[in-house]
Design a protein around this motif. Structure first.
Motif, PDB file in Angstrom:
ATOM      1  N   LYS A   1       0.831  -1.203   0.000  1.00  0.00           N
ATOM      2  CA  LYS A   1       0.000   0.000   0.000  1.00  0.00           C
ATOM      3  C   LYS A   1       0.864   1.251   0.000  1.00  0.00           C
ATOM      4  CE  LYS A   1      -3.632   2.324   2.634  1.00  0.00           C
ATOM      5  NZ  LYS A   1      -4.517   2.288   3.799  1.00  0.00           N
ATOM      6  N   ALA A   2       1.905   1.286   0.837  1.00  0.00           N
ATOM      7  CA  ALA A   2       2.778   2.462   0.896  1.00  0.00           C
ATOM      8  C   ALA A   2       3.505   2.656  -0.423  1.00  0.00           C
ATOM      9  CB  ALA A   2       3.788   2.299   2.026  1.00  0.00           C
TER      10      ALA A   2
ATOM     11  N   GLU B   1       1.205   4.195  -2.927  1.00  0.00           N
ATOM     12  CA  GLU B   1       0.941   5.606  -2.648  1.00  0.00           C
ATOM     13  C   GLU B   1       2.077   6.477  -3.183  1.00  0.00           C
ATOM     14  OE1 GLU B   1      -1.612   7.007  -1.451  1.00  0.00           O
ATOM     15  OE2 GLU B   1      -2.775   5.494  -0.401  1.00  0.00           O
TER      16      GLU B   1
ATOM     17  N   LEU C   1       0.570  10.712  -1.815  1.00  0.00           N
ATOM     18  CA  LEU C   1       0.856  11.086  -0.437  1.00  0.00           C
ATOM     19  C   LEU C   1       0.733  12.606  -0.289  1.00  0.00           C
ATOM     20  CD1 LEU C   1       3.828   8.733   0.407  1.00  0.00           C
ATOM     21  CD2 LEU C   1       1.539   8.647   1.378  1.00  0.00           C
TER      22      LEU C   1
ATOM     23  N   SER D   1       6.370  13.568   2.848  1.00  0.00           N
ATOM     24  CA  SER D   1       6.051  12.144   2.924  1.00  0.00           C
ATOM     25  C   SER D   1       7.246  11.280   2.586  1.00  0.00           C
ATOM     26  CB  SER D   1       4.897  11.822   1.969  1.00  0.00           C
ATOM     27  OG  SER D   1       3.764  12.597   2.280  1.00  0.00           O
TER      28      SER D   1
ATOM     29  N   ASN E   1       6.771   4.100   6.961  1.00  0.00           N
ATOM     30  CA  ASN E   1       5.816   3.485   6.032  1.00  0.00           C
ATOM     31  C   ASN E   1       5.605   1.999   6.333  1.00  0.00           C
ATOM     32  OD1 ASN E   1       5.566   5.898   4.711  1.00  0.00           O
ATOM     33  ND2 ASN E   1       7.013   5.394   3.079  1.00  0.00           N
TER      34      ASN E   1
ATOM     35  N   LEU F   1       2.310   0.778   7.764  1.00  0.00           N
ATOM     36  CA  LEU F   1       1.112   0.544   6.950  1.00  0.00           C
ATOM     37  C   LEU F   1       0.918  -0.959   6.769  1.00  0.00           C
ATOM     38  CD1 LEU F   1       1.603   3.361   4.306  1.00  0.00           C
ATOM     39  CD2 LEU F   1      -0.123   3.273   6.098  1.00  0.00           C
TER      40      LEU F   1
ATOM     41  N   THR G   1      -3.334   4.029   9.203  1.00  0.00           N
ATOM     42  CA  THR G   1      -3.682   4.602   7.904  1.00  0.00           C
ATOM     43  C   THR G   1      -2.558   5.505   7.416  1.00  0.00           C
ATOM     44  OG1 THR G   1      -4.742   6.563   8.850  1.00  0.00           O
ATOM     45  CG2 THR G   1      -6.115   4.578   8.591  1.00  0.00           C
ATOM     46  N   VAL G   2      -2.657   5.899   6.150  1.00  0.00           N
ATOM     47  CA  VAL G   2      -1.673   6.830   5.590  1.00  0.00           C
ATOM     48  C   VAL G   2      -1.681   8.139   6.378  1.00  0.00           C
ATOM     49  CG1 VAL G   2      -1.068   8.188   3.560  1.00  0.00           C
ATOM     50  CG2 VAL G   2      -1.797   5.822   3.292  1.00  0.00           C
ATOM     51  N   LYS G   3      -2.864   8.605   6.778  1.00  0.00           N
ATOM     52  CA  LYS G   3      -2.966   9.831   7.569  1.00  0.00           C
ATOM     53  C   LYS G   3      -2.218   9.688   8.896  1.00  0.00           C
ATOM     54  CE  LYS G   3      -6.269  12.786  10.004  1.00  0.00           C
ATOM     55  NZ  LYS G   3      -7.677  12.963  10.427  1.00  0.00           N
TER      56      LYS G   3
ATOM     57  N   VAL H   1       0.343   7.773   9.549  1.00  0.00           N
ATOM     58  CA  VAL H   1       1.782   7.773   9.274  1.00  0.00           C
ATOM     59  C   VAL H   1       2.272   9.189   8.987  1.00  0.00           C
ATOM     60  CG1 VAL H   1       3.568   6.980   7.671  1.00  0.00           C
ATOM     61  CG2 VAL H   1       1.811   5.386   8.472  1.00  0.00           C
ATOM     62  N   GLU H   2       1.493   9.958   8.230  1.00  0.00           N
ATOM     63  CA  GLU H   2       1.901  11.330   7.914  1.00  0.00           C
ATOM     64  C   GLU H   2       1.911  12.213   9.164  1.00  0.00           C
ATOM     65  OE1 GLU H   2       3.229  12.309   5.039  1.00  0.00           O
ATOM     66  OE2 GLU H   2       3.074  10.170   4.701  1.00  0.00           O
TER      67      GLU H   2
END
Length: 572
Positions: free
Chosen positions: A282-283, A286, A292, A297, A304, A307, A321-323, A325-326
């Motif tokens: 997934k990462a 993205e 991202l 990012s 990452n 994820l 989630t990506v959010k 991680v960010e």
């Protein structure tokens, strides 16, 4: 015109008037025309000004209460003051966590205010209740000496640290809530938000100057009970002013997600758990697709690994989630800046300690028969801030804005770096003045006469205090805005508590550094840098050391600042 068009136009106006991600006191979307902005900020600033008056009314003269009514030695009292100040700033991390994760800023402020009032009320009682008994007094042939009863000391310190805990919840939340009243996505409100941090510092500095003068006089010359009682009354007024603005405030809309700190913590845990594996599919997708959130990012790619893998998703696990991680990356980017700014906290601790010690040895006379207290020179710092903020906000920023095309004139990190450079200059000035003072003492044969004032006016200390004030305008103002703006919106109280903790940790580090140097330079008949007889000491060496440490810290700060990637698309 059709009714549908009219209704559609009205609906568009309502959407445009609302501020994304915020609600009003009724839980409805906050309207730009009737909430937030300066109309709300005035209430919050007013409440904070009164709270600062109460806080500094206790802290400014605390050492005199400890060495006076409580009978402590100067060394023990100084250690207690530093511990209390350090605790009151570091505990803001806990208060901010509670606010951002559970209670919200508004409710945390109200609860902290009530706790504050309780602590100040108990502090007042500790000064006025008749704890003393004849059993605490010892009769000698010459006089009767009375030591303070243990119950009074315990009662006092419980009250004092209750104030510290309350301040830990109050301080980061008021400033964050105040800045929340300005929409960072609106150009005009964003300009106002930058000015908010400047005028916040202006108002608090003006209040600090008044508190230094009025309450220290009342406590020293009238009554400690009155000197502690006034801050309690002022804090009640602070809470009332804050509550008056309730209907005008914008409140950050909290979702049904987990606590932001818990989500971010989970990212680090999962990344550590999966550190041997490659980043998830997934990462990788993205990054490949460029979806991202922003350039940052691509930093800290090891996060990452938090994820989830595809098989984990199919099992329906509670995945990062990506959010998430960010947000974790955004927080991690702050720590190199925080750590390189710690030296500012060390330098900052000197204005209320060693600068005052210098002043005690100098000629403080004004006219005939009146000596100004050396500690009163501390008021030069906030007075300089009060004079400098209008110049910065009304002259410097517009000129810089015209040159750089940035709404705030210069970036937040440029502002912080400028303040760090000025802190180094203040240490250089302090070292030069101390060399002059030592030379004057030697020329007049006063090296072994510490109780005789060196014939050198105390006004020689004004430049180093004033330079501190100008440095604060840049560094403190920049740090406040940076740590508010560069954290996820749900963690802004935590961000401001990180800024506050700089000075708490810096205070502890200053004490550690002084103790280490004292042991290294003293003993075997040598005069240490911090000899009780300052005419035989070498504060100038210490100031040069701090100037060097500040320069090294500034170089490290500049390195990280150049590579820092703001977590907003536009640098404000």
């Amino acid at each position: 015109m059709a009714m549908a068009d009219i209704l559609g136009g009205s609906e568009t106006l309502l959407v445009e008037d609302s501020v994304d991600g915020t609600i009003d006191h009724k839980g409805c979307p906050a309207k730009r025309s009737s909430s937030g902005g300066w109309r709300s900020a005035y209430f919050i600033i007013g409440a904070e000004v009164l709270e600062r008056f109460a806080y500094y009314g206790i802290g400014t003269n605390l050492i005199n209460y400890l060495t006076g009514p409580l009978g402590q030695s100067t060394a023990v009292a100084a250690a207690n003051v530093n511990s209390w100040f350090g605790t009151s700033t570091i505990v803001t991390l806990l208060g901010a966590f509670v606010a951002d994760s559970y209670l919200g800023r508004y409710r945390t402020i109200v609860i902290a205010s009530l706790l504050y009032i309780l602590g100040l009320g108990l502090l007042t009682l500790s000064a006025v209740l008749p704890f003393q008994s004849t059993f605490d007094c010892q009769n000698t042939h010459q006089s009767t000496s009375c030591s303070p009863p243990e119950l009074r000391i315990i009662f006092f310190f419980i009250s004092l640290y209750l104030v510290a805990v309350a301040q830990g919840g109050y301080k980061p939340c008021t400033q964050a809530l105040g800045a929340d009243q300005f929409d960072g996505q609106n150009r005009e409100e964003n300009k106002a938000k930058s000015s908010f941090f400047n005028w916040w510092l202006f108002c608090l500095s003006a209040c600090t100057s008044v508190s230094y003068v009025i309450l220290s006089y009342i406590q020293d010359n009238l009554s400690w009970g009155l000197g502690f009682g006034i801050p309690c009354t002022v804090m009640i007024a602070s809470l009332l002013i804050f509550l008056l603005g309730t209907k005008t405030y914008r409140y950050i809309l909290k979702g049904d997600e987990k606590s932001p700190l818990l989500r971010i913590g989970k990212v680090f845990v999962e990344a550590a758990r999966n550190w041997r594996t490659s980043p998830s599919l997934k990462a990788t997708e993205e990054v490949t697709q460029g979806t991202l959130p922003h350039q940052g990012s691509h930093q800290f790619k090891f996060l990452n690994k938090a994820l989830p893998m595809q098989d984990y998703l199919e099992e329906g696990g509670d995945a990062c989630t990506v959010k998430d991680v960010e947000e974790a990356k955004a927080v991690l980017r702050l720590f190199p800046i925080w750590s390189t700014c710690l030296v500012y906290g060390i330098v900052h601790a000197q204005s209320s300690t060693l600068f005052t010690k210098q002043g005690n040895t100098m000629d403080r006379s004004i006219g005939s028969g009146f000596d100004i207290p050396a500690a009163s020179l501390q008021s030069i710092v906030p007075i300089t801030i009060v004079l400098s903020i209008p110049i910065y906000d009304c002259i410097f920023v517009p000129i810089a804005r015209a040159l750089t095309r940035k709404p705030s004139g210069i970036t937040m990190l440029q502002r912080i770096g400028t303040g760090g450079f000025l802190y180094a200059i203040s240490m250089v000035i302090a070292a030069i003045v101390e060399i002059k003072r030592l030379k004057t003492a030697q020329e007049h044969g006063l090296l072994d006469m510490p109780n005789v004032a060196v014939p050198m006016k105390v006004w020689w200390l004004v430049p180093q205090y004033a330079m501190f004030g100008v440095a604060d305008v840049f560094a403190v103002g920049g740090l406040q805005e940076f740590f508010y703006d560069q954290v996820p919106s749900e963690l802004r109280s935590v961000g401001l508590s990180l800024y506050l903790s700089l000075f708490g940790v810096g205070s502890f580090l200053s004490g550690f550094l002084i103790s280490a140097i004292e042991k290294a330079t003293g003993g075997d008949g040598r005069s240490s840098w911090f000899n009780s007889n300052l005419n035989r000491a070498h504060l100038d060496y210490f100031y040069w050391l701090l100037a060097g440490l500040t320069a090294v810290g500034l170089a490290a700060f500049s390195h990280f600042a150049k590579s820092y990637i703001y977590n907003r698309r536009v640098i404000f």
